[in-house]
Design an enzyme around this catalytic site. Structure first.
Site, PDB file in Angstrom:
ATOM      1  N   TYR A  29     -46.071  30.623 -24.293  1.00  0.00           N
ATOM      2  CA  TYR A  29     -47.155  29.758 -23.829  1.00  0.00           C
ATOM      3  C   TYR A  29     -47.914  29.158 -25.023  1.00  0.00           C
ATOM      4  O   TYR A  29     -48.201  27.955 -25.045  1.00  0.00           O
ATOM      5  CB  TYR A  29     -48.117  30.540 -22.937  1.00  0.00           C
ATOM      6  CG  TYR A  29     -49.315  29.733 -22.478  1.00  0.00           C
ATOM      7  CD1 TYR A  29     -49.198  28.809 -21.446  1.00  0.00           C
ATOM      8  CD2 TYR A  29     -50.559  29.886 -23.089  1.00  0.00           C
ATOM      9  CE1 TYR A  29     -50.286  28.053 -21.035  1.00  0.00           C
ATOM     10  CE2 TYR A  29     -51.657  29.142 -22.687  1.00  0.00           C
ATOM     11  CZ  TYR A  29     -51.513  28.228 -21.656  1.00  0.00           C
ATOM     12  OH  TYR A  29     -52.585  27.481 -21.257  1.00  0.00           O
ATOM     13  N   LYS A 108     -15.650  36.329 -35.564  1.00  0.00           N
ATOM     14  CA  LYS A 108     -15.022  35.084 -35.082  1.00  0.00           C
ATOM     15  C   LYS A 108     -15.735  34.661 -33.794  1.00  0.00           C
ATOM     16  O   LYS A 108     -15.427  35.136 -32.706  1.00  0.00           O
ATOM     17  CB  LYS A 108     -13.534  35.280 -34.827  1.00  0.00           C
ATOM     18  CG  LYS A 108     -12.818  33.973 -34.488  1.00  0.00           C
ATOM     19  CD  LYS A 108     -11.318  34.184 -34.344  1.00  0.00           C
ATOM     20  CE  LYS A 108     -10.617  32.864 -34.054  1.00  0.00           C
ATOM     21  NZ  LYS A 108     -11.075  32.230 -32.805  1.00  0.00           N
TER      22      LYS A 108
END
Length: 659
Positions: A29, A108
């Protein structure tokens, strides 16, 4: 203006803390409020907007098509290995050419490769790998990825390679949103990431949970660096997000790490489908060289896919926020890819029919992208003849209302607008930041309000003040948080009509459609009584969207909700246009404009009462085009739509008193 400069620096620091370091220091917020302040100031003083402004993350105007990018350094692919012997053979080939080798082992990432180019530390281009030599220019989309720095910590000229991906949690949420909207689920995180990065509309890319790991320097940078692991440290210093790497002096240590990661990968927050083995010394890489499409100094080790058989004990149906009925297979518990699986989503009736999944079947289970349990196939040889075919019910399993499947959709939905099963998630959506933006009403609070019976429908949110005393007696719910929540609810009565419409969760009616509808009709009464015919006259509203909207407000309960909310003080504001000199006219903007950004000119046109559409049709009045105008200009000319280049278009707007 010093405030713009300070906000830009502060917000970029918070972005880095949150998306790169995974260490947020302010709430969402608070961040949003700072960003809103910055964007308001940038709108007022556009010339002061910085190149690395975090407002670039929200996405911009849609492109007609991606332009091509020729890579200055070829983006190579990797040869694959599948076992220890393959890795040992790779090691032997390397040591025939060089000696004293050590290796770097990287994760990977199962995503989409991109090249990012920086000039004097500023991001100037992002491109997909493509065929390794030519890719697509996705600069506007990569700017929306918050873990990609728009400005580096040093003013260097550098081009780096990274892998764009979607985390496990992000993928689950994305597919949940797809199913609630009646859209097909993504098969795996890689497909989702690739599809998101290649959206012509960068606002769509901005709405997807894209992330990146950068792992290589393609050009430039610090040319005194001699080792790959040192390059990794340099990338971190510049502000890039990188994965953990392992330095391995021998191939046997590489093999041991690869074996360990087969199980450890399941604890990662992102998906990997293997490990990458690279020679660490950069001069040794030069000696080893490359083949046609892959380097001789690196190889990928691919993890084996893990599949398990289990039994479909039952198929149950859940009802989501928009009423979508989602079938789930209840399974005999089975351990797959690091966790015990007891349920697997079956998405929709078409998915069940295509795979011919029946209650009582033996099925093969795999985690899609190692994340979401999925039924791969049915083991039909194990059928006994007692299996039961399944069809989604024509009555809602929660409220008993009729369900329907609209033409062209994959989803079946409950037609009851106040179905209890929709309520919890419907309320969560209604109060969310992208809808009514009511602070203090998170999922846990809503769950409590429902449990205590304080809220049974949307209208009840605006009567919560009468429950202030009983709420204060609930453990963990203090007076300050109650007052904050009630103040936010009261403030929401001043919200705009499009926020309310978008918050209702009407199928196929998102935030953009809600804005279009609100602006077109101008008030709540005309809008909720609109006919399908009047809706489809609006360029941005199609048949299915119109059907969905009309069906929602056809129910008396929906109209009664609006009437009740009016009595409780909701204004359903539609902000007046600054000028209406172009009222009733539809414009399309295309190509690169020199004097105005397309978004900026769109706002000017809309403030003058015009509509700005993303596509050309017979209803289009004017097309204003700049350099590199594409298919929209061609279509306009074929339809006989009036076209104006930028100079003529601006002259026209000045003559109308708009500029």
């Amino acid at each position: 203006m010093k405030r713009i400069e300070a906000l830009t620096k502060l917000l970029n620091e918070h972005n880095h803390n949150y998306y790169v370091l995974d260490n947020p220091t302010i709430t969402d917020y608070e961040y949003d409020m700072l960003l809103k302040e910055l964007m308001d100031l940038e709108e007022k003083y556009p010339d002061l907007k910085a190149e690395d402004s975090p407002s670039n993350r929200v996405g911009g105007v849609a492109l007609d098509a991606f332009s091509q990018v020729s890579h200055t350094t070829r983006m190579l692919s990797l040869d694959n290995s599948y076992n220890a012997e393959d890795l040992r053979d790779f090691d032997k080939r390397v040591k025939k050419e060089v000696s004293g080798v050590d290796y770097i082992l990287e994760m990977k990432i199962d995503g989409l490769s991109v090249a990012l180019k920086y000039e004097k530390g500023i991001l100037v281009q992002g491109a997909t790998r493509g065929n390794g030599e030519v890719g697509e220019d996705v600069t506007e989309n990569v700017k929306t990825i918050k873990s990609i720095p728009l400005k580096l910590s040093q003013p260097v000229d550098i081009e780096v390679r990274g892998e764009v991906f979607i985390s496990k949690k992000g993928f689950e949420k994305l597919n949940q949103n797809q199913e609630e909207a009646g859209l097909p689920a993504f098969a795996n995180p890689r497909n989702a990431a690739a599809g998101s990065l290649r959206q012509l509309d960068s606002k769509i890319a901005a709405s997807r949970p894209l992330d990146i790991f950068v792992f290589n320097v393609l050009n430039g940078g610090d040319e005194t660096i001699k080792k790959h692991d040192d390059n990794f440290e340099f990338l971190k210093e510049l502000g890039f997000k990188t994965t953990e790497i392992f330095k391995c002096p021998t191939i046997e240590e590489v093999i041991n790490h690869c074996d360990d990661m087969i199980e450890k990968r399941h604890k990662l927050t992102y998906d990997i489908d293997g490990m990458v083995v690279k020679v660490n010394d950069l001069s040794q890489r030069q000696t080893l060289g490359v083949k046609a499409k892959s380097p001789r100094w690196a190889i990928a080790y691919k993890f084996p896919a893990e599949e398990k058989e289990t039994l479909v004990k039952d198929i149950i149906v859940q009802v989501g926020r928009t009423g979508v009925l989602t079938p789930k297979a209840e399974l005999e518990p089975v351990f797959v890819a690091g966790s015990t699986i007891t349920y697997a989503t079956l998405h929709n009736q078409d998915y069940i029919d295509e795979k011919d999944i029946r209650i009582g079947d033996t099925v093969v289970i795999q985690k899609a992208g190692d994340v979401i349990p999925a039924v791969v196939r049915v083991v039909k040889d194990k059928r006994s003849g007692q299996e039961v075919a399944f069809k989604l019910p024509h009555l809602c399993p929660v409220c008993g209302y009729d369900t329907e499947r609209l033409e062209g959709e994959v989803a079946r939905r409950c037609t009851n607008p106040i179905c209890p099963a929709k309520l919890q998630r419907g309320l969560e959506h209604f109060v969310s930041r992208n809808a009514m933006n009511i602070d203090g009403l998170g999922p846990a609070v809503i769950q409590m309000l429902l449990k205590e019976g304080f809220v049974k429908k949307i209208e009840d949110l605006y009567d919560l003040d009468k429950y202030k005393l009983p709420m204060s007696e609930i453990e963990g719910f203090g007076d300050k948080s109650i007052d904050k929540m009630l103040d936010a609810i009261e403030k929401s009565k001043e919200n705009e009509l499009h926020q309310f419409i978008g918050g209702l969760g009407i199928s196929l009616i998102g935030a953009k459609a809600a804005k279009v509808l609100s602006a077109h009709f101008g008030n709540i009464d005309d809008l909720i009584h609109a006919s399908k015919e009047s809706l489809i006259e609006i360029d941005e509203i199609g048949d299915k969207m119109a059907d969905s909207f009309v069906a929602f407000f056809k129910e008396d309960s929906a109209k009664e909700m609006v009437a009740t909310l009016k009595e409780k003080g909701l204004k359903f504001v539609v902000k007046a246009q600054a000028s209406a000199s172009l009222s009733g006219l539809t414009f399309v903007l295309t190509g690169t404009l020199e004097n105005y950004g397309r978004k900026e000119l769109q706002i000017i046109l809309e403030n003058a009462g015009a509509k700005v559409s993303g596509s050309v049709s017979k209803k289009t009045d004017y097309v204003i085009y700049g350099d590199k105008a594409g298919s929209k200009l061609t279509k306009a000319e074929s339809l006989g739509v009036k076209t104006m280049n930028e100079e003529d278009g601006l002259a026209f707007l000045k003559s109308e008193g708009v500029l």
